[in-house]
Design a protein around this motif. Structure first.
Motif, PDB file in Angstrom:
ATOM      1  N   ASP A 273       0.863  -1.183   0.000  1.00 17.99           N
ATOM      2  CA  ASP A 273       0.000   0.000   0.000  1.00 17.99           C
ATOM      3  C   ASP A 273       0.900   1.234   0.000  1.00 17.99           C
ATOM      4  N   GLU A 277      -1.701   9.472  -2.539  1.00 20.30           N
ATOM      5  CA  GLU A 277      -2.883   9.768  -3.334  1.00 20.30           C
ATOM      6  C   GLU A 277      -2.615   9.481  -4.810  1.00 20.30           C
ATOM      7  N   GLN A 280      -2.640   3.024  -6.224  1.00 17.39           N
ATOM      8  CA  GLN A 280      -3.432   1.948  -5.672  1.00 17.39           C
ATOM      9  C   GLN A 280      -2.537   0.850  -5.082  1.00 17.39           C
ATOM     10  N   PRO A 281      -3.063   0.087  -4.113  1.00 14.26           N
ATOM     11  CA  PRO A 281      -2.302  -1.047  -3.578  1.00 14.26           C
ATOM     12  C   PRO A 281      -1.940  -2.050  -4.668  1.00 14.26           C
TER      13      PRO A 281
END
Length: 538
Positions: A273, A277, A280-281
């Motif tokens: 993770d 911002e 995405q993981p």
């Protein structure tokens, strides 16, 4: 003070003073430090005893070769009435041996028992003798050669040596109070400090190698530019001392079994993770190679997004049919302060049938949480740091449940939590998992072992009371309740509220979104009153 008699001293205020003899034929046998208080005359009784010179000769064993540059530490022996044995007493002096291997201590009390500790060079073990009388005039200490072995620091992705890496190792089991120096040419920029513990600082050469003492157990930190900081435990039983450094933007490490042997073909699932911002993981799988190493290079966009930060996290689940399983959590290397704690120790697992016996509360429907550390280094709190794994099981109407995936060894905490409102009903640990049978019983505390919390809600309407265990004003390890669970109760209207059967510890209380100014400390057998709570209007 030069001879027996009565002496008067004018001393400045605000200090503590020790008394010594200025006459070489006499020395202070026993006395305490003198604290000067304003407006008072302090009377101190001092024993003056004949003094002598003590020669401490330090030689190698075998061969009786004189050892120059060894530090010799002298302290008064102190008798311990609990063990009926001498214990370490007050420091007297420290001297360094000359070319003849002799350190000379002048003005030592002839009839006072002394402890002598000698060491100071990496290639020799420290030696201590206790209860020596200075009247012996000369004491010989024989030091044996210490075992030295190399540590190799390599790049995890290329396998190439990492030169100029800073290496720090310490061992708290070595005698204190000896300042040590490394022999010339043994290792660039390396030194040994032994105050309270023994430690070695060094720098790897162009072949990525540095020399260390062959300690039974040592804690290691390795730092190099462009790599994640690595912390590792070294053991004498390890066949090879090698540290693999992960470059920034690479997750990886070494997979081993509980004996320390590498595990090849282990399956590793990971979730990264970035905590940035727009990113995405990332999920994926990897496999350990023949040396037990695994590595995952992250996409350039992720590496650029997390550069210079220590926020991106990674969760690992590793498994091998024979060696066992492990789950780990840590940070993605992206800055100097990020420590790479992604070496995986696999431990075989089993099922554990848990019976929870009723006390002040009934266990039906409760949830038992387990937190385990396969390394056996779990700290004394329920929510351990990295290198741990978690399991849960919901109890049936009889208070029984089967927890899967419990390691065969290591340490762990178990918490019993109400399935209705999140109240912590019991907390057990740390426990040695090897001592548990296939079935295990937990007894919930009786009412007299628990505490209560009282408060009055002075605002009409429907409210939610939240009690969250936290780290209170304690010393040492974290409060065992900290972070286990959050308890929620609904309160209707203006009324007095009593929450009974709370485990002792510290709780933060909230009514709706309003946090109380003071936290509640709960004690067994007592009720804590928080007073009247008025909810601010929104």
């Amino acid at each position: 003070m030069q001879a027996p008699g009565v002496w008067r001293f004018e001393l400045p205020l605000g200090g503590t003073f020790a008394l010594e003899s200025a006459d070489q034929e006499w020395c202070v046998g026993t006395s305490e430090a003198v604290e000067v208080l304003e407006g008072q005359e302090t009377v101190v009784w001092v024993d003056l005893v004949p003094s002598t010179a003590l020669r401490v000769r330090v030689v190698s064993e075998p061969g009786d070769k004189a050892l120059e540059g060894m530090r010799v530490h002298l302290s008064r022996s102190a008798w311990n009435p609990m063990t009926e044995a001498p214990s370490r007493g007050a420091h007297v002096a420290t001297e360094v041996t000359g070319p003849d291997g002799v350190a000379v201590f002048d003005g030592v009390a002839a009839d006072v028992a002394l402890d002598i500790l000698a060491g100071g060079r990496l290639e020799y073990e420290a030696v201590e003798v206790r209860g020596v009388l200075a009247s012996a005039n000369e004491v010989t200490l024989r030091l044996r050669k210490a075992w030295i072995r190399p540590l190799h620091v390599l790049d995890l992705t290329t396998g190439l040596p990492v030169p100029r890496a800073y290496v720090y190792a310490n061992n708290t089991r070595v005698h204190e109070a000896i300042g040590c120096s490394l022999p010339a040419g043994a290792s660039p920029a390396a030194r040994v400090e032994c105050f309270g513990y023994a430690s070695i600082e060094g720098q790897t050469d162009e072949q990525g190698q540095v020399l260390l003492l062959d300690w039974e157990h040592a804690n290691l930190v390795v730092i190099a530019d462009g790599y994640a900081r690595k912390r590792q435990v070294l053991r004498r039983s390890d066949p090879d001392w090698t540290v693999w450094l992960a470059p920034y933007g690479v997750i990886g490490g070494r997979v081993s079994d509980r004996t320390g042997a590498p595990v090849a073909n282990a399956s590793i699932q990971y979730i990264v993770d970035p905590v940035v911002e727009g990113l995405q993981p990332i999920e994926g799988t990897a496999q350990s190679d023949g040396m037990g190493l695994y590595r995952v290079e992250l996409p350039d966009a992720v590496v650029e997004g997390i550069a210079g930060q220590c926020r991106a996290t990674v969760r690992l689940a590793a498994e091998h049919p024979q060696a066992g399983r492990a789950e780990y959590y840590g940070f993605v290397p992206a800055a100097e302060e990020c420590a790479s704690e992604l070496d995986v120790v696999l431990v075989p697992e089993r099922e554990l049938r848990i019976h929870v016996l009723p006390g002040a509360e009934w266990p039906a429907g409760a949830v038992v949480y387990g937190a385990f550390a396969s390394s056996g280094l779990l700290d004394a709190h329920f929510m351990p740091d990295y290198g741990s794994r978690y399991r849960r099981v919901v109890l049936d109407a009889d208070g029984t449940g089967i927890m899967e995936g419990v390691p065969l060894e290591g340490q762990g905490w178990f918490a019993v939590v109400s399935g209705e409102n999140g109240k912590v009903l019991a907390l057990c640990g740390p426990l040695d998992l090897a001592d548990l049978d296939t079935e295990w019983s937990i007894r919930l505390p009786a009412a007299q072992e628990l505490g209560a919390l009282r408060l009055t809600v002075a605002t009409p309407g429907s409210h939610v009371l939240t009690l969250q265990p936290y780290q209170g004003p304690t010393t040492g390890n974290r409060d065992p309740l900290a972070g286990v669970s959050v308890m929620r109760l609904r309160v209707e209207g203006q009324r007095d509220v009593t929450v009974e059967n709370l485990l002792p510890g510290y709780y933060r209380a909230r009514v709706d979104d309003a946090a109380l100014e003071s936290a509640a400390g709960i004690r067994g057998g007592l009720a804590t009153d928080l007073g009247v709570i008025a909810i601010p209007s929104r």
